[in-house]
Design a protein around this motif. Structure first.
Motif, PDB file in Angstrom:
ATOM      1  N   LEU A  73      61.640 -82.514  25.664  1.00  0.00           N
ATOM      2  CA  LEU A  73      62.408 -83.518  24.936  1.00  0.00           C
ATOM      3  C   LEU A  73      61.974 -83.483  23.469  1.00  0.00           C
ATOM      4  O   LEU A  73      60.777 -83.496  23.186  1.00  0.00           O
ATOM      5  N   ILE A  74      62.954 -83.454  22.571  1.00  0.00           N
ATOM      6  CA  ILE A  74      62.642 -83.415  21.137  1.00  0.00           C
ATOM      7  C   ILE A  74      62.776 -84.821  20.550  1.00  0.00           C
ATOM      8  O   ILE A  74      63.813 -85.466  20.711  1.00  0.00           O
ATOM      9  N   LEU A  75      61.721 -85.282  19.885  1.00  0.00           N
ATOM     10  CA  LEU A  75      61.748 -86.617  19.269  1.00  0.00           C
ATOM     11  C   LEU A  75      61.360 -86.511  17.801  1.00  0.00           C
ATOM     12  O   LEU A  75      60.638 -85.584  17.410  1.00  0.00           O
ATOM     13  N   ILE A  84      50.842 -90.261  18.386  1.00  0.00           N
ATOM     14  CA  ILE A  84      51.708 -89.492  19.290  1.00  0.00           C
ATOM     15  C   ILE A  84      51.266 -89.490  20.759  1.00  0.00           C
ATOM     16  O   ILE A  84      52.107 -89.546  21.657  1.00  0.00           O
ATOM     17  N   PRO A  85      49.950 -89.452  21.046  1.00  0.00           N
ATOM     18  CA  PRO A  85      49.587 -89.502  22.475  1.00  0.00           C
ATOM     19  C   PRO A  85      50.176 -90.711  23.193  1.00  0.00           C
ATOM     20  O   PRO A  85      50.411 -90.675  24.400  1.00  0.00           O
ATOM     21  N   LEU A 126      53.018 -82.158  28.671  1.00  0.00           N
ATOM     22  CA  LEU A 126      52.356 -81.502  27.547  1.00  0.00           C
ATOM     23  C   LEU A 126      53.128 -81.824  26.272  1.00  0.00           C
ATOM     24  O   LEU A 126      54.260 -81.385  26.106  1.00  0.00           O
ATOM     25  N   THR A 127      52.499 -82.614  25.398  1.00  0.00           N
ATOM     26  CA  THR A 127      53.163 -83.006  24.155  1.00  0.00           C
ATOM     27  C   THR A 127      52.630 -82.169  23.002  1.00  0.00           C
ATOM     28  O   THR A 127      51.418 -82.003  22.853  1.00  0.00           O
ATOM     29  N   GLU A 128      53.531 -81.633  22.207  1.00  0.00           N
ATOM     30  CA  GLU A 128      53.140 -80.847  21.034  1.00  0.00           C
ATOM     31  C   GLU A 128      53.901 -81.399  19.835  1.00  0.00           C
ATOM     32  O   GLU A 128      54.956 -82.013  19.995  1.00  0.00           O
ATOM     33  N   VAL A 140      57.526 -82.595  20.586  1.00  0.00           N
ATOM     34  CA  VAL A 140      58.141 -82.048  21.797  1.00  0.00           C
ATOM     35  C   VAL A 140      57.351 -82.557  23.000  1.00  0.00           C
ATOM     36  O   VAL A 140      56.147 -82.338  23.090  1.00  0.00           O
ATOM     37  N   VAL A 141      58.033 -83.277  23.878  1.00  0.00           N
ATOM     38  CA  VAL A 141      57.382 -83.793  25.088  1.00  0.00           C
ATOM     39  C   VAL A 141      57.838 -82.911  26.254  1.00  0.00           C
ATOM     40  O   VAL A 141      59.000 -82.972  26.674  1.00  0.00           O
ATOM     41  N   GLY A 142      56.940 -82.073  26.738  1.00  0.00           N
ATOM     42  CA  GLY A 142      57.275 -81.139  27.826  1.00  0.00           C
ATOM     43  C   GLY A 142      56.876 -81.740  29.162  1.00  0.00           C
ATOM     44  O   GLY A 142      55.720 -82.127  29.357  1.00  0.00           O
ATOM     45  N   ILE A 143      57.825 -81.826  30.066  1.00  0.00           N
ATOM     46  CA  ILE A 143      57.563 -82.477  31.352  1.00  0.00           C
ATOM     47  C   ILE A 143      57.844 -81.517  32.500  1.00  0.00           C
ATOM     48  O   ILE A 143      58.908 -80.896  32.562  1.00  0.00           O
ATOM     49  N   GLY A 144      56.886 -81.387  33.380  1.00  0.00           N
ATOM     50  CA  GLY A 144      57.071 -80.549  34.560  1.00  0.00           C
ATOM     51  C   GLY A 144      56.926 -81.401  35.805  1.00  0.00           C
ATOM     52  O   GLY A 144      55.917 -82.089  35.964  1.00  0.00           O
TER      53      GLY A 144
END
Ligand code: BTN
Length: 262
Positions: A73-75, A84-85, A126-128, A140-144
């Motif tokens: 997800l792009i924020l 951000i965390p 995993l957020t970058e 970018v919030v990466g969710i698996g």
């Protein structure tokens, strides 16, 4: 799975722009590139299979074909990089609720943002981000989420899936849609007052890490501590076994149960 997956989504912007891939290296890598190209806030990248999925702390995230939710997800929040965390905590709570709503499973959050069912992990985040010290360009919030996986790599004995725990097959698109709808509301509450205040009670109610003795490890030490509470910035209040009270932030830290994953 196809691009019409999220049709009927009732959000204003989360998931309204969507890129879908049958196969990709990592949705986080694509989302970062798309963000640089100018993707709008709320855009989502989804893949059916990732051949180089990335986990936290440099780990690999196995993302087999047609089984799980592999999405980023792009924020573009008006926040400081150190805040951000907290967005990752918001995303974790939203996904936990989406899973509970749609599967009836007793999903819980393992601080900061793993989701577990029956003490085993079903979801990781995993957020970058790209930012200067003062300003964020994108997050970018990466969710698996392991949804319908039936086999698990022996290297991750604490992994499970919704299907393995619920003895049922679940539709991935339903979970993504419900997540997007819950997240949009919670993200707005969070960014309005730049504090987890409005969702902290709910987060704590769903957090399995609270009031427990755990092993905490970071890059230079490992120790036992009791988890006392969670602050409105998402940090943990702990008491070490020698009595010292401290605050710890999510960053490069891992929190495990004394006798297992949770
Ligand atoms: C963790 O280690 O718990 C975080 C795992 C995050 C995995 C997701 S899958 C979608 C996105 N793309 C990646 O490469 N990683 C994240």
């Amino acid at each position: 799975m196809n691009k019409e997956w999220l049709s009927g989504l009732t959000t204003n912007y989360i998931g309204q722009d969507l890129e879908y891939y049958e196969e990709i290296d990592s949705t986080n890598i694509r989302a970062k590139a798309w963000a640089k190209e100018g993707a709008k806030e709320g855009s989502i990248v989804i893949a059916d299979y990732q051949n180089a999925g990335k986990g936290r702390l440099g780990r690999v995230w196995l993302s087999p074909k047609a089984t799980g939710i592999w999405m980023s997800l792009i924020l573009r929040p008006m926040l400081l990089p150190i805040e951000i965390p907290q967005i990752t905590l918001v995303a974790g709570l939203s996904m936990c609720k989406a899973i509970q709503n749609l599967t009836g499973l007793d999903a819980k959050i393992k601080w900061p943002n793993d989701i577990v069912v029956n003490k085993k992990k079903v979801c990781g985040i995993l957020t970058e981000m790209s930012a200067t010290e003062k300003e964020i360009s994108y997050v970018v919030v990466g969710i698996g989420v392991n949804v319908n996986n039936q086999t698990f790599d022996s290297s991750i004995p604490y992994a499970t899936s919704l299907a393995a725990e619920g003895k049922s097959y679940y539709q991935r698109e339903q979970i993504i849609k419900r997540f997007a709808e819950i997240f949009e509301k919670q993200y707005e509450l969070y960014t309005q007052d730049r504090s987890l205040k409005s969702i902290l009670k709910e987060y704590k109610n769903n957090c399995i890490t609270l009031n427990k003795e755990v092993r905490i490890s970071n890059t230079h030490e490992e120790y036992t501590a009791y988890i006392e509470d969670i602050n409105t910035d998402g940090s943990l209040i702990i008491t070490r076994s020698d009595g010292r009270c401290e605050t710890i932030f999510s960053g490069e830290v891992s929190v495990r149960g004394l006798y297992g994953y949770v």
